[in-house]
Design a protein around this motif. Structure first.
Motif, PDB file in Angstrom:
ATOM      1  N   ALA A  75      49.255  53.109  23.536  1.00 49.48           N
ATOM      2  CA  ALA A  75      50.410  52.248  23.286  1.00 49.48           C
ATOM      3  C   ALA A  75      51.417  52.384  24.437  1.00 49.48           C
ATOM      4  O   ALA A  75      51.907  51.387  24.966  1.00 49.48           O
ATOM      5  N   HIS A  76      51.698  53.615  24.820  1.00 50.00           N
ATOM      6  CA  HIS A  76      52.679  53.832  25.896  1.00 50.00           C
ATOM      7  C   HIS A  76      52.234  53.136  27.177  1.00 50.00           C
ATOM      8  O   HIS A  76      53.034  52.555  27.901  1.00 50.00           O
ATOM      9  N   LYS A  77      50.960  53.214  27.452  1.00 51.86           N
ATOM     10  CA  LYS A  77      50.432  52.589  28.655  1.00 51.86           C
ATOM     11  C   LYS A  77      50.658  51.083  28.638  1.00 51.86           C
ATOM     12  O   LYS A  77      50.925  50.469  29.666  1.00 51.86           O
ATOM     13  N   LEU A  78      50.578  50.512  27.440  1.00 52.83           N
ATOM     14  CA  LEU A  78      50.782  49.063  27.312  1.00 52.83           C
ATOM     15  C   LEU A  78      52.259  48.683  27.259  1.00 52.83           C
ATOM     16  O   LEU A  78      52.609  47.527  27.069  1.00 52.83           O
ATOM     17  N   GLY A  79      53.150  49.695  27.357  1.00 51.60           N
ATOM     18  CA  GLY A  79      54.576  49.390  27.306  1.00 51.60           C
ATOM     19  C   GLY A  79      55.123  49.338  25.897  1.00 51.60           C
ATOM     20  O   GLY A  79      56.228  48.866  25.670  1.00 51.60           O
ATOM     21  N   ILE A  80      54.327  49.820  24.930  1.00 51.11           N
ATOM     22  CA  ILE A  80      54.846  49.939  23.564  1.00 51.11           C
ATOM     23  C   ILE A  80      55.331  51.374  23.401  1.00 51.11           C
ATOM     24  O   ILE A  80      54.535  52.303  23.467  1.00 51.11           O
ATOM     25  N   GLN A  81      56.640  51.533  23.237  1.00 55.02           N
ATOM     26  CA  GLN A  81      57.147  52.887  23.057  1.00 55.02           C
ATOM     27  C   GLN A  81      57.036  53.284  21.596  1.00 55.02           C
ATOM     28  O   GLN A  81      56.820  52.424  20.728  1.00 55.02           O
ATOM     29  N   SER A  82      57.194  54.570  21.316  1.00 52.99           N
ATOM     30  CA  SER A  82      57.013  54.963  19.923  1.00 52.99           C
ATOM     31  C   SER A  82      57.863  56.170  19.559  1.00 52.99           C
ATOM     32  O   SER A  82      58.447  56.812  20.419  1.00 52.99           O
ATOM     33  N   ASN A  83      57.906  56.441  18.275  1.00 54.53           N
ATOM     34  CA  ASN A  83      58.567  57.627  17.742  1.00 54.53           C
ATOM     35  C   ASN A  83      57.511  58.631  17.329  1.00 54.53           C
ATOM     36  O   ASN A  83      56.320  58.325  17.313  1.00 54.53           O
ATOM     37  N   VAL A  84      57.975  59.800  16.950  1.00 55.95           N
ATOM     38  CA  VAL A  84      57.037  60.786  16.449  1.00 55.95           C
ATOM     39  C   VAL A  84      57.733  61.611  15.370  1.00 55.95           C
ATOM     40  O   VAL A  84      58.893  61.969  15.501  1.00 55.95           O
ATOM     41  N   THR A  85      57.008  61.859  14.278  1.00 60.27           N
ATOM     42  CA  THR A  85      57.594  62.589  13.153  1.00 60.27           C
ATOM     43  C   THR A  85      56.978  63.971  13.038  1.00 60.27           C
ATOM     44  O   THR A  85      56.003  64.290  13.709  1.00 60.27           O
ATOM     45  N   MET A  86      57.581  64.778  12.169  1.00 56.59           N
ATOM     46  CA  MET A  86      56.945  66.024  11.756  1.00 56.59           C
ATOM     47  C   MET A  86      57.294  66.222  10.287  1.00 56.59           C
ATOM     48  O   MET A  86      58.462  66.279   9.929  1.00 56.59           O
ATOM     49  N   LEU A  87      56.275  66.294   9.458  1.00 54.51           N
ATOM     50  CA  LEU A  87      56.491  66.510   8.031  1.00 54.51           C
ATOM     51  C   LEU A  87      56.463  68.014   7.777  1.00 54.51           C
ATOM     52  O   LEU A  87      55.436  68.650   8.003  1.00 54.51           O
ATOM     53  N   TYR A  88      57.607  68.565   7.351  1.00 50.92           N
ATOM     54  CA  TYR A  88      57.663  70.024   7.191  1.00 50.92           C
ATOM     55  C   TYR A  88      58.111  70.401   5.783  1.00 50.92           C
ATOM     56  O   TYR A  88      58.645  69.569   5.058  1.00 50.92           O
ATOM     57  N   GLY A  89      57.874  71.674   5.452  1.00 47.33           N
ATOM     58  CA  GLY A  89      58.324  72.143   4.146  1.00 47.33           C
ATOM     59  C   GLY A  89      57.227  72.110   3.104  1.00 47.33           C
ATOM     60  O   GLY A  89      57.496  72.047   1.919  1.00 47.33           O
ATOM     61  N   HIS A  90      55.948  72.122   3.523  1.00 48.99           N
ATOM     62  CA  HIS A  90      54.848  72.197   2.550  1.00 48.99           C
ATOM     63  C   HIS A  90      54.058  73.477   2.772  1.00 48.99           C
ATOM     64  O   HIS A  90      54.518  74.538   2.360  1.00 48.99           O
ATOM     65  N   VAL A  91      52.908  73.401   3.434  1.00 44.58           N
ATOM     66  CA  VAL A  91      52.103  74.619   3.587  1.00 44.58           C
ATOM     67  C   VAL A  91      52.069  75.107   5.025  1.00 44.58           C
ATOM     68  O   VAL A  91      51.397  76.086   5.334  1.00 44.58           O
ATOM     69  N   GLU A  92      52.783  74.429   5.908  1.00 48.61           N
ATOM     70  CA  GLU A  92      52.709  74.802   7.317  1.00 48.61           C
ATOM     71  C   GLU A  92      53.542  76.053   7.609  1.00 48.61           C
ATOM     72  O   GLU A  92      54.466  76.370   6.881  1.00 48.61           O
ATOM     73  N   THR A  93      53.225  76.748   8.696  1.00 48.72           N
ATOM     74  CA  THR A  93      53.999  77.927   9.098  1.00 48.72           C
ATOM     75  C   THR A  93      55.003  77.517  10.180  1.00 48.72           C
ATOM     76  O   THR A  93      54.887  76.437  10.765  1.00 48.72           O
ATOM     77  N   PHE A  94      55.969  78.416  10.445  1.00 51.62           N
ATOM     78  CA  PHE A  94      56.928  78.137  11.522  1.00 51.62           C
ATOM     79  C   PHE A  94      56.193  77.980  12.856  1.00 51.62           C
ATOM     80  O   PHE A  94      56.529  77.155  13.689  1.00 51.62           O
ATOM     81  N   GLU A  95      55.178  78.817  13.014  1.00 51.34           N
ATOM     82  CA  GLU A  95      54.413  78.768  14.249  1.00 51.34           C
ATOM     83  C   GLU A  95      53.781  77.389  14.431  1.00 51.34           C
ATOM     84  O   GLU A  95      53.785  76.828  15.525  1.00 51.34           O
ATOM     85  N   GLU A  96      53.268  76.846  13.350  1.00 57.55           N
ATOM     86  CA  GLU A  96      52.641  75.525  13.451  1.00 57.55           C
ATOM     87  C   GLU A  96      53.664  74.442  13.750  1.00 57.55           C
ATOM     88  O   GLU A  96      53.373  73.467  14.438  1.00 57.55           O
ATOM     89  N   ARG A  97      54.864  74.650  13.255  1.00 54.99           N
ATOM     90  CA  ARG A  97      55.903  73.666  13.603  1.00 54.99           C
ATOM     91  C   ARG A  97      56.213  73.715  15.100  1.00 54.99           C
ATOM     92  O   ARG A  97      56.334  72.673  15.751  1.00 54.99           O
ATOM     93  N   ILE A  98      56.349  74.918  15.621  1.00 64.77           N
ATOM     94  CA  ILE A  98      56.667  75.042  17.053  1.00 64.77           C
ATOM     95  C   ILE A  98      55.518  74.481  17.885  1.00 64.77           C
ATOM     96  O   ILE A  98      55.733  73.787  18.883  1.00 64.77           O
ATOM     97  N   GLU A  99      54.292  74.776  17.467  1.00 63.62           N
ATOM     98  CA  GLU A  99      53.143  74.251  18.208  1.00 63.62           C
ATOM     99  C   GLU A  99      53.127  72.729  18.193  1.00 63.62           C
ATOM    100  O   GLU A  99      52.758  72.086  19.174  1.00 63.62           O
ATOM    101  N   HIS A 100      53.527  72.175  17.074  1.00 64.41           N
ATOM    102  CA  HIS A 100      53.636  70.716  16.940  1.00 64.41           C
ATOM    103  C   HIS A 100      54.571  70.177  18.034  1.00 64.41           C
ATOM    104  O   HIS A 100      54.258  69.225  18.747  1.00 64.41           O
TER     105      HIS A 100
END
Ligand code: SF4
Ligand code: SF4
Lengths: 394, 627
Positions: free
Chosen positions: B209-234
């Motif tokens: 998408a970026h290559k085609l000039g379509i910019q985008s957002n990115v989310t992170m869904l937190y507060g379920h089973v993930e660890t802090f480490e996984e959030r940072i890695e994200h």
């Protein structure tokens, strides 16, 4: 003036004067305030612990002749939904609350001229005698002035009588903003700032402990807020009778003032108030965060902005409920909220005596022993849940 | 250096991290974990707030947007989703394109579309959805379809990801939402998102998408089973891809709401402290992403308001239909009125700016009693702002390109800043000039005409003009007509967002600021001639050229003027001699070395003297004759 000078004063534990206070309230960024507030907080209370009380907040009457325009609670004699409970009825409720582990009853009502002084003294006496585990935290300054008017006694004499009956702490409600300019607009019949202050002063003189409150977010200016805190601080210097300061924001729902003030102040303003109060009230041991009046998440945040107390579980509460502003919690959830905010929860009584800390996974024994909660620890021991009215209501 | 602010911390462990941040050094995974474990929430917030100020000034953006979830029928049944149902279920719904159009109105600037993966809808239906919205409301930009949906379309309709994306782009798709990212961890995906695409595919789609000039957002869904480490890695994974493509506009942490999903969390909501930490840490980790959004629908309005001082600079907006979040029990109102959002931003001490989908400002709403200073978002203006610390809280900074500053100044909304010379001339009655500005004797490197022809042969040709400033445009006209005697040129304004421009259709293109600098070394498309307009002027007149002058509105309080002047003087004085450090982060984005940077900034004069004043007069004289 500059933020640097003010910070230097706060970090060397000096008092801010009015002028500095006003400048800081108007120019300090939220996080500057927070940084200074945390310094003061850990100066008074070094441990990362947060206290809470298992309490109930019922009302004995909603009949009131004061007609404050910010109040959604009061009714007039003869209104269909006006009520006054007998002492018997109230004692019955206190007993039930006691059985559920409630430690403190914060009892307030309208200023009802039909009730004699004996009604109040009997309420205290019988609570002490028949519900000994409950600490009575009864009657705001307006009601005490009302008792003086009804009985023909002076305020100090009324306070003596209440003390004889067994009262030793009173709630700090009814202060709103201690500025006569503002009071004239929002509660013209409630008397002056000096009325509130003198009841408090007389009470402290007699050895009562009280809290001090402030309701902001209506017609007051920043100057009024500083004045409020300044007067409170000066009184505290005299007798050190205040245990805690408790600010909350005005909730316009169902009040006459709703026509002018449509919505309540944001969480940012609340945290500013908590932090500013902590900085300015250098002689107050505790600043109370009210999850109930501002929301649970705001309550959690306030613990990092200078508050060291999470208030009560408010097993029953009608004043905010009348303004369609309702949050409910369980004791378990409250303990978790404190811990998840990064603090050790500690149960206390009205006078801030502590009963014990709770480690991860531990909760007050009283609720576990009570019958209802045997069924499920998660069950709400709060009054029936009223559907949560959207934030931003009004 | 990103910030000269000396911060102190209750947790001394934060000091080394702050030293890295203020020097523009990237944080490591270990740093991220220290940040999650600190008890010093306020210290963390102060760092994040400084970073946000360096990027967005005191501005908080919002947008009037309409969200659509045209169907909840979905072929998948993700564990955490209590939105989707199967076809034939009593709760199933389908919204037609007509129904969608009915809900829209011309005030809306962004439409956001995500939905269940419908088993029967045709490809044409999705294409029409975008096309018909764009046709009915050309000013509305369509942000549509998460990577999960793009992959679904590709599979179902036997197309490549590129084909899906370019067909949608052709009918008006402008940007993509960031959903479906959840947490970039295989462990977590296997546990609860096993039906969804993994990180690899998700990034593939966004890269394309970026290559085609379509910019985008990115989310992170937190507060379920993930660890802090996984959030940072994200965050780190995301940062790496952003280095490559630069196509992500906004990072949006989403607080998980268990609702009826059956996923057990302790309370039914994340803690406010975790919410604030996550916002702040993402602001600190994601040095190459422009915006962090406090998405109040998921976060609650109470936390979102405070997050504005913890690194977030976007509040999303007025939201219509928000079924995915609300079915899971979010307690935010369905529609926070615009006034409420504005007042929340004011109470946070920030400046609300209503934006379009690319963060171009449409309206600014200053709080009563504040004075707004325009923060020119160009590298050459870094010396004005790197140490700009006004003593009064009423002075606020907002990043505005010169032309938008000029427009807001005319509307009476913005009160000071380096004003494009032509705008200053037009508003002299209301503004007073300070002795600061942007002038150069010789090459400016950042006001460039890219041309297929030499000057003499531009007659009768079409030139695409930067939408960012008017002074450079006037300079171009003066040079064409007066220096080279060329007339009969057609001018056409370019789009404010560079990715939206097709330069190939012009005979020449005038670019300024960072957009010009970015092309300094790489050139622009097939344009062979590059003319530096300031140099052209200098060679002709032997005089400096003044692009902008600092101007302050006459009517603001004297104390504000004084505070602005002091802050400006302080910043220019303290910046002198540190140019190579100051713009480091900014220069990196433009692909410039430290030496380039020092040479570039040293070319400018920031204090205006006699010489500059007469040069201004000379230019205005030449320009006046043209009109
Ligand atoms: S606030 Fe108290 S005194 Fe005022 S009207 Fe309500 S009940 Fe009466
Ligand atoms: S999350 Fe999306 S893909 Fe998964 S079930 Fe829900 S709507 Fe369908």
């Amino acid at each position: 003036m500059q933020i640097k000078q003010i910070k230097e004063k706060v970090f060397s534990n000096q008092r801010l004067n009015r002028e500095e206070g006003l400048w800081l309230l108007q120019n300090g960024s939220l996080l500057d305030l927070a940084e200074m507030a945390e310094h003061r907080r850990y100066f008074h209370n070094l441990a990362p612990k947060v206290t809470f009380v298992i309490d109930s907040n019922p009302n004995y009457t909603n009949i009131c002749n004061i007609d404050c325009i910010f109040c959604a609670f009061y009714r007039h004699e003869g209104d269909a939904d006006a009520y006054t409970y007998t002492v018997d009825e109230m004692i019955e409720r206190f007993k039930k609350a006691e059985a559920r582990g409630v430690r403190t009853v914060l009892l307030q009502g309208g200023v009802n001229p039909a009730l004699p002084l004996e009604y109040y003294t009997e309420m205290i006496r019988r609570t002490r005698a028949e519900v000994p585990k409950i600490h009575p935290h009864f009657f705001s300054t307006s009601e005490i002035i009302g008792m003086a008017n009804v009985s023909g006694l002076s305020v100090p004499a009324v306070l003596e009588k209440l003390k004889e009956a067994g009262l030793n702490s009173i709630p700090g409600g009814g202060a709103e903003v201690l500025s006569d300019k503002v009071k004239k607009k929002i509660s013209s019949k409630k008397g002056t700032s000096e009325d509130w202050l003198s009841v408090m002063r007389e009470a402290h003189k007699l050895g009562y402990k009280t809290t001090s409150t402030m309701m902001y977010g209506h017609l007051e200016s920043d100057e009024d807020i500083v004045e409020h805190l300044d007067i409170t601080r000066a009184l505290q210097d005299e007798y050190h009778g205040f245990t805690a300061f408790i600010p909350w924001s005005f909730k316009p729902g169902n009040t006459p003032l709703e026509k002018i003030i449509h919505t309540y102040a944001s969480s940012t303003r609340y945290l500013q108030m908590i932090a500013f109060a902590r900085i300015y009230l250098d002689n107050f041991p505790h600043i109370q965060a009210s999850w109930f009046s501002e929301g649970k998440k705001t309550g959690q945040m306030a613990l990092h902005f200078g508050a060291d107390d999470f208030g009560g579980t408010l097993e029953e509460e009608n004043v905010h409920a009348s303004a369609n502003f309702v949050h409910t919690t369980t004791i378990k959830e409250m303990v978790d909220l404190i811990r998840d905010a990064g603090f050790t929860p500690v149960e206390r009584d009205t006078l801030y005596h502590t009963y014990g800390e709770f480690a991860e996974g531990e909760y007050p024994a009283s609720i576990l022993n009570s019958e209802r909660l045997h069924q499920s620890v998660d069950a709400s021991i709060i009054m029936p849940t009223i559907p949560l009215v959207a934030l931003g209501n009004g | 250096m990103l910030s000269s602010k000396e911060l102190s911390f209750r947790d001394p462990g934060l000091m080394p991290i702050w030293n890295k941040v203020r020097n523009g050094i990237r944080l490591s995974k270990e740093d991220g974990l220290v940040l999650y474990s600190t008890h010093d929430l306020i210290g963390l917030g102060r760092m994040a707030n400084e970073v946000s100020r360096a990027k967005s000034g005191d501005t908080v953006y919002f947008v009037l947007n309409q969200k659509f979830e045209p169907t909840n029928i979905c072929v998948l049944s993700c564990k955490f989703c209590d939105f989707a149902v199967k076809k034939g279920s009593p709760e199933a719904y389908e919204q037609s394109i007509e129904e969608m159009l009915d809900i829209l109105n011309p005030d809306i600037r962004e439409v956001h579309i995500t939905m269940g993966l419908h088993p029967d809808w045709e490809w044409q239906h999705y294409v029409d959805m975008v096309r018909r919205i764009k046709e009915a409301y050309p000013l509305i930009d369509v942000k549509a379809f998460t990577a999960v949906e793009i992959v679904f379309f590709a599979k179902k309709f036997k197309k490549t990801h590129e084909e899906v994306l370019s067909e949608l782009k052709a009918v008006g798709l402008r940007t993509m939402p960031g959903g479906g990212a959840e947490v970039f961890s295989e462990r977590v995906r296997k546990l609860i998102f096993n039906q969804k695409i993994g990180a690899k595919t998700w990034f593939e789609v966004h890269r394309k998408a970026h290559k085609l000039g379509i910019q985008s957002n990115v989310t992170m869904l937190y507060g379920h089973v993930e660890t802090f480490e996984e959030r940072i890695e994200h965050m780190i994974k995301l940062r790496e891809v952003q280095d490559e493509t630069g196509g992500f506009m906004t990072f949006i942490p989403l607080a998980f709401q268990p609702g009826d999903t059956g996923i057990k969390t302790k309370n039914n909501f994340t803690s406010a402290i975790d919410d604030l930490k996550t916002i702040a840490i993402s602001r600190l980790m994601l040095d190459n992403i422009a915006h962090i959004k406090a998405y109040w629908v998921m976060l609650t309005a109470e936390v979102a308001a405070v997050a504005l001082n913890f690194g977030a600079d976007d509040m999303d907006g007025i939201v219509g239909h928000e079924r995915i979040a609300h079915d899971a029990g979010a307690t935010s109102p369905m529609q926070l009125a615009k006034e409420k959002i504005i007042s929340i931003i004011h109470e946070a001490g920030k400046v609300p700016i209503e934006r379009d989908v690319w963060y171009n400002p449409l309206h600014i709403y200053p709080a009563e009693g504040t004075s707004i200073v325009s923060k020119m978002p160009y590298l050459n203006s870094v010396p004005f702002y790197s140490n700009f610390e006004p003593e009064l809280a009423e002075i606020k900074l907002s990043p505005l390109v010169p032309r938008v500053f000029g427009q807001f100044a005319k509307e009476g909304k913005v009160d000071a800043g380096p004003m494009s010379l032509m705008d200053y001339v037009a508003s002299q009655d209301e503004f007073e000039m300070l002795d600061y500005g942007v002038a150069v004797s010789g090459k400016a490197y950042s006001v460039l005409l890219y041309s297929h022809h030499d000057w003499k042969h531009l007659s009768g040709k079409t030139i695409g003009l930067t939408a960012e400033s008017s002074t450079s445009v006037e300079l171009l006209r003066v040079l064409l007509e007066k220096k080279y005697g060329v007339t009969g040129v057609t001018f056409e304004r370019l789009h404010l967002t560079s990715g939206q421009n097709d330069y190939t259709k012009f005979d020449a293109v005038l670019l300024i600021g960072d957009e010009a600098l970015r092309r300094w070394k790489v050139g622009l498309a097939s344009f062979l001639n590059v003319y530096d307009l300031a140099e052209e002027w200098y060679e002709w007149k032997k005089m400096p050229f003044v692009f902008a002058v600092w101007a302050v509105r006459n009517s603001i309080p004297a104390a504000h003027k004084e505070a602005i002047r002091n802050a400006l003087e302080g910043s220019i004085t303290r910046s002198k001699g540190h140019y190579d450090e100051l713009g480091r982060e900014h220069a990196k984005r433009l692909g410039l070395t430290r030496e380039d940077l020092a040479m570039y900034l040293n070319a400018f004069t920031y204090r205006l003297g006699e010489q500059e004043r007469s040069a201004m007069e000379e230019f205005l004289k030449e320009q006046a004759v043209l009109a």
